[in-house]
Design a protein around this motif. Structure first.
Motif, PDB file in Angstrom:
ATOM      1  N   THR A  25      26.237 -14.121 -18.320  1.00 17.86           N
ATOM      2  CA  THR A  25      26.338 -15.119 -17.258  1.00 17.86           C
ATOM      3  C   THR A  25      26.988 -14.545 -16.010  1.00 17.86           C
ATOM      4  O   THR A  25      28.050 -13.946 -16.067  1.00 17.86           O
ATOM      5  CB  THR A  25      27.135 -16.345 -17.740  1.00 17.86           C
ATOM      6  N   LEU A  26      26.318 -14.757 -14.862  1.00 14.66           N
ATOM      7  CA  LEU A  26      26.811 -14.307 -13.562  1.00 14.66           C
ATOM      8  C   LEU A  26      27.011 -15.499 -12.632  1.00 14.66           C
ATOM      9  O   LEU A  26      26.344 -16.520 -12.766  1.00 14.66           O
ATOM     10  CB  LEU A  26      25.785 -13.390 -12.893  1.00 14.66           C
ATOM     11  N   ILE A  27      27.915 -15.332 -11.659  1.00 15.57           N
ATOM     12  CA  ILE A  27      28.018 -16.252 -10.529  1.00 15.57           C
ATOM     13  C   ILE A  27      27.434 -15.501  -9.341  1.00 15.57           C
ATOM     14  O   ILE A  27      27.882 -14.402  -9.020  1.00 15.57           O
ATOM     15  CB  ILE A  27      29.472 -16.624 -10.198  1.00 15.57           C
ATOM     16  N   GLU A  28      26.435 -16.105  -8.691  1.00  7.66           N
ATOM     17  CA  GLU A  28      25.805 -15.491  -7.525  1.00  7.66           C
ATOM     18  C   GLU A  28      25.957 -16.385  -6.313  1.00  7.66           C
ATOM     19  O   GLU A  28      25.872 -17.605  -6.421  1.00  7.66           O
ATOM     20  CB  GLU A  28      24.309 -15.283  -7.766  1.00  7.66           C
ATOM     21  N   ALA A  29      26.157 -15.756  -5.161  1.00 12.46           N
ATOM     22  CA  ALA A  29      26.214 -16.516  -3.918  1.00 12.46           C
ATOM     23  C   ALA A  29      24.816 -17.027  -3.590  1.00 12.46           C
ATOM     24  O   ALA A  29      23.836 -16.313  -3.720  1.00 12.46           O
ATOM     25  CB  ALA A  29      26.718 -15.629  -2.782  1.00 12.46           C
ATOM     26  N   CYS A  30      24.741 -18.268  -3.195  1.00  7.47           N
ATOM     27  CA  CYS A  30      23.463 -18.886  -2.848  1.00  7.47           C
ATOM     28  C   CYS A  30      23.743 -19.978  -1.828  1.00  7.47           C
ATOM     29  O   CYS A  30      24.712 -20.718  -1.955  1.00  7.47           O
ATOM     30  CB  CYS A  30      22.809 -19.453  -4.099  1.00  7.47           C
ATOM     31  N   VAL A  31      22.918 -20.075  -0.814  1.00  2.84           N
ATOM     32  CA  VAL A  31      23.091 -21.108   0.204  1.00  2.84           C
ATOM     33  C   VAL A  31      22.519 -22.405  -0.333  1.00  2.84           C
ATOM     34  O   VAL A  31      21.402 -22.411  -0.835  1.00  2.84           O
ATOM     35  CB  VAL A  31      22.367 -20.682   1.503  1.00  2.84           C
ATOM     36  N   PRO A  32      23.193 -23.524  -0.284  1.00  2.00           N
ATOM     37  CA  PRO A  32      24.532 -23.743   0.262  1.00  2.00           C
ATOM     38  C   PRO A  32      25.647 -23.584  -0.757  1.00  2.00           C
ATOM     39  O   PRO A  32      26.805 -23.596  -0.407  1.00  2.00           O
ATOM     40  CB  PRO A  32      24.464 -25.189   0.748  1.00  2.00           C
ATOM     41  N   ARG A  33      25.351 -23.461  -2.044  1.00  6.81           N
ATOM     42  CA  ARG A  33      26.382 -23.322  -3.071  1.00  6.81           C
ATOM     43  C   ARG A  33      26.040 -22.177  -4.012  1.00  6.81           C
ATOM     44  O   ARG A  33      24.884 -21.801  -4.152  1.00  6.81           O
ATOM     45  CB  ARG A  33      26.492 -24.613  -3.894  1.00  6.81           C
TER      46      ARG A  33
END
Length: 119
Positions: free
Chosen positions: A50-58
């Motif tokens: 599991t990764l957290i990725e930056a994505c617009v808007p969240r």
């Protein structure tokens, strides 16, 4: 999953991915980075796949196996030596907090404008 063992992926590790998007590669060549700027995506590990990725808007959660490894993307995992679990959790919390802040629109405009006016 070639090259990545989910059992060894810990929370707080930083994951770099070499993407294959022509638009990003063109910007890197224009900026003079060419092959030196291999990494186009960065994400924070929450452990396992599991990764957290930056994505617009969240920010969003994604699976490193399905999204990158199974598709043949080059991946690099960054971890600090001798970093205890407490420090890794702090990195993951910072990552999640910063990725849920609104993007600074002027920051998106700075790079293209700097190419035009700072040459």
């Amino acid at each position: 999953m070639p090259g990545i063992d989910p059992e060894k992926m810990k929370i707080g590790y930083v994951v770099l991915v070499a993407g294959r998007k022509p638009a990003i590669e063109a910007v890197q060549r224009t900026a003079g980075y060419a092959e030196r700027a291999r990494w186009t995506h960065v994400a924070g590990s929450l452990g396992g796949c599991t990764l957290i990725e930056a994505c617009v808007p969240r920010s969003r959660l994604s699976d490193i196996r399905r999204k990158y490894a199974d598709k043949g993307f080059v991946i690099k995992v960054l971890k600090r030596r001798s970093q205890d679990a407490h420090a890794r959790y702090k990195v993951a919390l910072w990552w999640a907090t910063m990725n849920n802040l609104p993007y600074d629109t002027l920051q998106f405009l700075w790079f293209p404008l700097s190419l035009l006016f700072c040459s």
